[in-house]
Design an enzyme around this catalytic site. Structure first.
Site, mmCIF file in Angstrom:
data_model
loop_
_atom_site.group_PDB
_atom_site.id
_atom_site.type_symbol
_atom_site.label_atom_id
_atom_site.label_comp_id
_atom_site.label_asym_id
_atom_site.label_seq_id
_atom_site.Cartn_x
_atom_site.Cartn_y
_atom_site.Cartn_z
ATOM 1 N N ALA A 159 0.832 -1.210 0.000
ATOM 2 C CA ALA A 159 0.000 0.000 0.000
ATOM 3 C C ALA A 159 0.857 1.247 0.000
ATOM 4 C CB ALA A 159 -0.924 -0.004 1.222
ATOM 5 N N TYR A 160 1.905 1.234 0.800
ATOM 6 C CA TYR A 160 2.780 2.395 0.923
ATOM 7 C C TYR A 160 3.511 2.683 -0.384
ATOM 8 C CZ TYR A 160 6.116 5.546 3.246
ATOM 9 O OH TYR A 160 6.875 6.626 3.630
ATOM 10 N N THR A 161 4.085 1.638 -0.992
ATOM 11 C CA THR A 161 4.825 1.864 -2.239
ATOM 12 C C THR A 161 3.895 2.241 -3.385
ATOM 13 O OG1 THR A 161 4.809 -0.522 -2.708
ATOM 14 C CG2 THR A 161 6.760 0.370 -1.626
#
Length: 252
Positions: A159-161
């Site tokens: 999700a972060y990347t």
């Protein structure tokens, strides 16, 4: 008129730093203030930490104010920029440090968590970039934040990347849209950096392993990243434009 008189009469440059109350954002705010900029320290909810940042800046001889806004709320962000322009005459530097991280395998991630990450990291960056594009004065700079994990692609960072990949895609597009304005747009992508956001939820063993990943064999510090931002927003760094700068001690 003596050239030194002209220099002395030049207005002080003004910066807006989102997420400026803690971690990398605070280090950036303090470094820019040290370099002589007036700094608006934006925060989402932690008023006490934002005021601590302002006090640290003023105690060191700088000038700063704290302004609350959720970076994904375009009305609140507009109000921040309106206040800064009204009080200080304009904006020369915008650094979007505000961010949210959630670690989970893609198969297990609650989609409401994904929505929250995308709201802050993608929509928030876009909202702040939009105001920067509309308001930055000639000679100004916008700096966004990504992560070196976009390149290393560690498990659990999906999700972060995904959110930070969107920030990287925005960078050169905005730089090209600002052709002729004498405004630079760059993104800093830190590696493992010793902040609360990074350390939260990790074991000592995980932290030690990540610290050994770069060839320099240590975690970065918020000050390390602030030095990079200071260069990109300085006169000396103004030829760097539309770039993703991976400040990570030699990781991929």
């Amino acid at each position: 008129m003596n050239p030194t008189d002209t220099a002395a009469a030049a207005p002080r440059r003004v910066a807006v730093v989102t997420g400026g109350s803690r971690g990398i954002g605070r280090a950036v705010a303090e470094r820019l203030a040290h370099d002589g900029l007036i700094v608006a320290v934006n925060y989402a909810s932690d008023s006490a930490s934002a005021q601590e940042t302002v006090k640290a800046i003023t105690a060191a001889g700088g000038q700063a104010i704290a302004l609350q806004a959720d970076v994904a709320d375009e009305h609140a962000v507009t109000a921040v920029f309106d206040r800064v322009e009204a009080e200080f005459g304009g904006v020369d530097v915008v650094v979007n440090c505000a961010g949210r991280m959630a670690l989970s395998p893609i198969a297990d991630l609650d989609l409401s968590v994904l929505d929250a990450v995308l709201r802050t990291n993608v929509r928030g960056t876009f909202v702040v970039a939009q105001q920067a594009a509309r308001r930055l004065r000639a000679g100004g700079s916008f700096v966004a934040f990504s992560t070196s994990v976009v390149a290393t692609q560690f498990p659990a960072y999906g999700a972060y990347t995904a959110s930070k990949g969107a920030v990287e895609a925005l960078t050169l597009t905005l730089a090209r849209e600002l052709r002729g304005r004498d405004v630079t747009v760059n993104t800093v992508a830190p590696g493992p950096t010793a902040t609360d956001l990074f350390l939260d939820g990790k074991t000592d063993e995980q932290i030690e392993a990540l610290a050994k990943t770069p060839p320099l064999e240590r975690l970065g510090t918020p000050a390390d990243i602030a030095h990079v931002v200071a260069f990109l927003t300085s006169r000396e760094g103004h030829w760097v434009n539309g770039q993703i700068l991976r400040a990570n001690g030699g990781m991929a």
